[in-house]
Design a protein around this motif. Structure first.
Motif, PDB file in Angstrom:
ATOM      1  N   TYR A  77      -6.290  -1.417   6.546  1.00  0.00           N
ATOM      2  CA  TYR A  77      -6.877  -0.464   7.484  1.00  0.00           C
ATOM      3  C   TYR A  77      -5.889   0.670   7.741  1.00  0.00           C
ATOM      4  N   LYS A  78      -6.411   1.740   8.305  1.00  0.00           N
ATOM      5  CA  LYS A  78      -5.554   2.837   8.755  1.00  0.00           C
ATOM      6  C   LYS A  78      -6.159   3.411  10.025  1.00  0.00           C
ATOM      7  N   VAL A  79      -5.321   4.055  10.799  1.00  0.00           N
ATOM      8  CA  VAL A  79      -5.741   4.736  12.018  1.00  0.00           C
ATOM      9  C   VAL A  79      -5.214   6.152  11.932  1.00  0.00           C
ATOM     10  N   LYS A  80      -6.125   7.112  12.080  1.00  0.00           N
ATOM     11  CA  LYS A  80      -5.716   8.512  12.016  1.00  0.00           C
ATOM     12  C   LYS A  80      -6.751   9.369  12.731  1.00  0.00           C
ATOM     13  N   ASP A  81      -6.271  10.262  13.579  1.00  0.00           N
ATOM     14  CA  ASP A  81      -7.127  11.243  14.258  1.00  0.00           C
ATOM     15  C   ASP A  81      -8.311  10.599  14.973  1.00  0.00           C
ATOM     16  N   GLY A  82      -8.064   9.500  15.685  1.00  0.00           N
ATOM     17  CA  GLY A  82      -9.129   8.852  16.449  1.00  0.00           C
ATOM     18  C   GLY A  82     -10.104   8.048  15.612  1.00  0.00           C
ATOM     19  N   LYS A  83      -9.769   7.808  14.358  1.00  0.00           N
ATOM     20  CA  LYS A  83     -10.628   7.036  13.449  1.00  0.00           C
ATOM     21  C   LYS A  83      -9.888   5.779  12.994  1.00  0.00           C
ATOM     22  N   TYR A  84     -10.609   4.675  12.988  1.00  0.00           N
ATOM     23  CA  TYR A  84     -10.115   3.406  12.455  1.00  0.00           C
ATOM     24  C   TYR A  84     -10.928   3.146  11.193  1.00  0.00           C
ATOM     25  N   THR A  85     -10.241   3.025  10.051  1.00  0.00           N
ATOM     26  CA  THR A  85     -10.920   2.849   8.767  1.00  0.00           C
ATOM     27  C   THR A  85     -10.504   1.520   8.144  1.00  0.00           C
ATOM     28  N   GLU A  86     -11.496   0.665   7.900  1.00  0.00           N
ATOM     29  CA  GLU A  86     -11.274  -0.589   7.192  1.00  0.00           C
ATOM     30  C   GLU A  86     -11.632  -0.388   5.727  1.00  0.00           C
ATOM     31  N   LYS A  87     -10.746  -0.858   4.855  1.00  0.00           N
ATOM     32  CA  LYS A  87     -11.007  -0.840   3.418  1.00  0.00           C
ATOM     33  C   LYS A  87     -11.062  -2.295   2.963  1.00  0.00           C
ATOM     34  N   LEU A  88     -12.249  -2.742   2.601  1.00  0.00           N
ATOM     35  CA  LEU A  88     -12.455  -4.144   2.252  1.00  0.00           C
ATOM     36  C   LEU A  88     -11.769  -4.525   0.946  1.00  0.00           C
ATOM     37  N   LYS A  89     -11.172  -5.687   0.953  1.00  0.00           N
ATOM     38  CA  LYS A  89     -10.648  -6.307  -0.265  1.00  0.00           C
ATOM     39  C   LYS A  89     -11.556  -7.484  -0.633  1.00  0.00           C
ATOM     40  N   PHE A  90     -11.818  -8.340   0.367  1.00  0.00           N
ATOM     41  CA  PHE A  90     -12.703  -9.496   0.177  1.00  0.00           C
ATOM     42  C   PHE A  90     -13.729  -9.507   1.303  1.00  0.00           C
ATOM     43  N   ASN A  91     -14.940  -9.983   0.998  1.00  0.00           N
ATOM     44  CA  ASN A  91     -15.948 -10.122   2.044  1.00  0.00           C
ATOM     45  C   ASN A  91     -17.039 -11.063   1.576  1.00  0.00           C
ATOM     46  N   SER A  92     -17.801 -11.546   2.527  1.00  0.00           N
ATOM     47  CA  SER A  92     -18.870 -12.502   2.225  1.00  0.00           C
ATOM     48  C   SER A  92     -20.251 -11.868   2.247  1.00  0.00           C
ATOM     49  N   PHE A  93     -20.330 -10.551   2.453  1.00  0.00           N
ATOM     50  CA  PHE A  93     -21.632  -9.932   2.662  1.00  0.00           C
ATOM     51  C   PHE A  93     -22.024  -8.926   1.587  1.00  0.00           C
ATOM     52  N   GLY A  94     -21.406  -9.047   0.418  1.00  0.00           N
ATOM     53  CA  GLY A  94     -21.886  -8.309  -0.741  1.00  0.00           C
ATOM     54  C   GLY A  94     -21.401  -6.897  -0.924  1.00  0.00           C
ATOM     55  N   GLU A  95     -20.495  -6.428  -0.096  1.00  0.00           N
ATOM     56  CA  GLU A  95     -19.952  -5.081  -0.292  1.00  0.00           C
ATOM     57  C   GLU A  95     -18.920  -5.104  -1.410  1.00  0.00           C
ATOM     58  N   GLU A  96     -18.828  -4.008  -2.147  1.00  0.00           N
ATOM     59  CA  GLU A  96     -17.836  -3.912  -3.219  1.00  0.00           C
ATOM     60  C   GLU A  96     -16.435  -3.862  -2.639  1.00  0.00           C
TER      61      GLU A  96
END
Length: 132
Positions: A77-96
């Motif tokens: 994840y990163k935090v910048k300019d009032g934004k929190y951004t998650e970048k998935l590596k693994f997940n159970s709900f089908g996202e790449e």
């Protein structure tokens, strides 16, 4: 006058979210999202529970619907300019792997507020409570 300026400055700094201010363990307090049919769904009606663990560079969450597993995900994840951004590596709900989710972020006391928007519509809102 100096005291007022100092108070405003300290108040402003306290509202700035940094990656370090998110490090810890968070429990989902409340939330809602827009489902595939465009309907607003309140998490409390689902019996939704979730924990999110944040390190200096990674996040991981596990969510339950009642007593049954619902979803999990982890990545960076990163935090910048009032934004929190998650970048998935693994997940159970089908996202790449590599998919990103961007939230407007705010911390008030022990509560972390996230809002995710798509095409000008808020599609998700979460309030997390710090537990550690």
């Amino acid at each position: 006058m100096k005291n007022i300026v100092l108070f405003v400055f300290v108040f402003f700094l306290s509202s700035i979210v940094t990656a370090q201010s998110l490090v810890g363990v968070w429990e989902l307090d409340s939330g809602e999202y827009i489902d595939g049919d465009g309907q607003l769904v309140d998490y409390s009606g689902l019996g939704f529970k979730s924990l999110k663990i944040i390190s200096n560079s990674h996040f991981s969450f596990t969510s339950m619907k009642g007593d049954k597993f619902w979803a999990s995900g982890s990545g960076t994840y990163k935090v910048k300019d009032g934004k929190y951004t998650e970048k998935l590596k693994f997940n159970s709900f089908g996202e790449e792997s590599g998919s990103e989710f961007v939230f407007d972020v705010k911390i008030e006391n022990q509560y972390w507020h996230n809002s995710r928007w798509k095409d000008g519509v808020r599609v998700e809102y979460e309030v997390w409570r710090r537990v550690e």
